[in-house]
Every structure is written in structure tokens, then in C-alpha cells.
Design an enzyme around this catalytic site. Sequence first.
Site, PDB file in Angstrom:
ATOM      1  CB  SER A 149      -0.914   0.033   1.225  1.00  0.00           C
ATOM      2  OG  SER A 149      -1.731  -1.110   1.276  1.00  0.00           O
TER       3      SER A 149
HETATM    4  N1  SAH Z   1      -1.052  -4.883   3.914  1.00  0.00           N
HETATM    5  C1  SAH Z   1      -0.242  -5.164   2.740  1.00  0.00           C
HETATM    6  C2  SAH Z   1      -0.852  -4.716   1.435  1.00  0.00           C
HETATM    7  C3  SAH Z   1      -2.030  -5.459   1.145  1.00  0.00           C
HETATM    8  S1  SAH Z   1      -2.535  -5.614  -0.552  1.00  0.00           S
HETATM    9  C4  SAH Z   1       1.155  -4.572   2.860  1.00  0.00           C
HETATM   10  O1  SAH Z   1       1.418  -3.860   3.820  1.00  0.00           O
HETATM   11  O2  SAH Z   1       1.967  -4.853   1.981  1.00  0.00           O
HETATM   12  C5  SAH Z   1      -3.916  -6.648  -0.189  1.00  0.00           C
HETATM   13  C6  SAH Z   1      -3.569  -8.082   0.170  1.00  0.00           C
HETATM   14  O3  SAH Z   1      -4.770  -8.721   0.541  1.00  0.00           O
HETATM   15  C7  SAH Z   1      -2.984  -8.884  -0.985  1.00  0.00           C
HETATM   16  O4  SAH Z   1      -1.775  -9.469  -0.601  1.00  0.00           O
HETATM   17  C8  SAH Z   1      -4.068  -9.929  -1.255  1.00  0.00           C
HETATM   18  O5  SAH Z   1      -3.542 -11.174  -1.711  1.00  0.00           O
HETATM   19  C9  SAH Z   1      -4.714 -10.060   0.104  1.00  0.00           C
HETATM   20  N2  SAH Z   1      -6.070 -10.591   0.113  1.00  0.00           N
HETATM   21  C10 SAH Z   1      -7.064 -10.408  -0.789  1.00  0.00           C
HETATM   22  N3  SAH Z   1      -8.176 -11.071  -0.403  1.00  0.00           N
HETATM   23  C11 SAH Z   1      -7.871 -11.701   0.782  1.00  0.00           C
HETATM   24  C12 SAH Z   1      -8.602 -12.544   1.674  1.00  0.00           C
HETATM   25  N4  SAH Z   1      -9.865 -12.897   1.446  1.00  0.00           N
HETATM   26  N5  SAH Z   1      -7.968 -12.988   2.774  1.00  0.00           N
HETATM   27  C13 SAH Z   1      -6.676 -12.643   3.051  1.00  0.00           C
HETATM   28  N6  SAH Z   1      -5.938 -11.856   2.234  1.00  0.00           N
HETATM   29  C14 SAH Z   1      -6.528 -11.391   1.112  1.00  0.00           C
END
Ligand code: SAH
Length: 215
Positions: free
Chosen positions: A64
Site C-alpha cells: 500500500s
Molecule cells: N497490507 C499489505 C498490502 C495489502 S494488498 C502490505 O502492507 O503490503 C492486499 C492483500 O490482501 C494482498 O496481498 C491480497 O492477496 C490479500 N487478500 C485479498 N483477499 C484476501 C482474503 N480474502 N484474505 C486474506 N488476504 C486477502
Amino acid sequence: MIDTFRHKGLRKKLVDSIREKGITDKRVLMALEAVPRHFFMDSSFLEFAYQDKPFPIGSGQTISQPYTVAFQTQLLMVQPGLKVLEIGTGSGYQACVLAHLGAKVFSVERQRKLYLKTKAFLDEQGWKVKTFLGDGNLGLPTFAPFDRILITAAAPEIPQPLIDQLKPGGIIVLPLGGGDDQIMLRLIKNPDGTLTREQHGYFRFVPLLGDLGDD
Ligand code: SAH
């Protein structure tokens, strides 16, 4: 991985720009200044680590934007010792910002490759973040209840299991919406179980998906 004076200088500038954009919580700003974001990115992208932009981290996912990390962290009002559940571990950067603030962090990722890569990295770096492979929509019933829950992917709706796993007085922060943009919500769970709902502007996240991803 090394954190040079140049990295520290770039990080200070980044934090100054985030402060100018309206983040006021000093502890949050200090955490962003302390956690080396470039550690969480592939070496080919290092020069982008201290721009205020999201960035690809593999498996079609992004780390992010630093401002967004600061904004969500500020809304979450984390205190040392609180149990925090993060949905969407991704690179692990947000989880480490929360851990730096003294939270006991539990983080769930649905993509196996990303989960394994980030878990290995966090263990190697000595971060005390507990990572889990699974569908974050379901939360972590075994470890519930949580003081805080943070969703870092765009949620088409508010997952009820997460509301159920939030303590009375607890806070959940999530970007809500299935389209291109999401509204940032802060929901506070009242002692009687009802929710107080606040809206905090529009953001753009990758989607929160259901089930496990095997890519
Ligand atoms: N917090 C992260 C950025 C997140 S991007 C950081 O600091 O880098 C969003 C993430 O959510 C992605 O890695 C994606 O694979 C995950 N994601 C999407 N749907 C999800 C779900 N149902 N359960 C867990 N993770 C999920």
C-alpha cells in the site's frame, strides 16, 4: 538488507510529506520513520520505496501507499499490547508498522506464494508478527476476540465474522466498495454490540477476494 543513511534520509522526507498531507498522530509518523519500507520490496524496485506510491510485490498484489498505511493506522488508534488482526498480509509492511506500535499482530493472507515469502522474511528479520494462510473474510476464530481489525484490501461488504470477532469497544477499519474506489470506514463496536459508523474519504485498494488463492 541494510538501512543506510541515504535510506533514513529519504524516509524522513517521506514522513514529512505524509505529515503535510494531514497525518497528525506522532506515534504513527515515528513508526513510519522507523520501519525500513525498502526491506519489504524487491531489490529491483528499491529506488521507489520512499515515494508515496503503492508498488507491485508479486502475485498481482501491491504494497500500500505509505500515506494510506499511515491513514489506516491512525484511524485504528493502536495502543501497546492490543491484539490486532490484519487482513491482507501482502509484503508485511503494514503488519510491521502495527508491531512497531506495540500491537500483538495476527495477519492473514490468501495467496500461498506471498504468504510463504513474507512469513520467511518476517521470521528472518525477527518481527514478532503471527502470519496465517487463509481467507481473511473468516477472521481467525481460534485467536478471537480482537481489540482492532484492519482490512487492507477492498471489501465489497463488511464480513460478519470479523464483526463477531471484535471485542466490545473494539475498532475495525476497512475500505468498503466493490468498484474502483472505496470509502474508508471506521466502525466502533459499542458495548451493546451495535456499531458506530464513520466515513473517512475515498481510497483505492486491490480487491478482497473469497476462498484461497493458489497462485
Ligand atoms: N497490507 C499489505 C498490502 C495489502 S494488498 C502490505 O502492507 O503490503 C492486499 C492483500 O490482501 C494482498 O496481498 C491480497 O492477496 C490479500 N487478500 C485479498 N483477499 C484476501 C482474503 N480474502 N484474505 C486474506 N488476504 C486477502
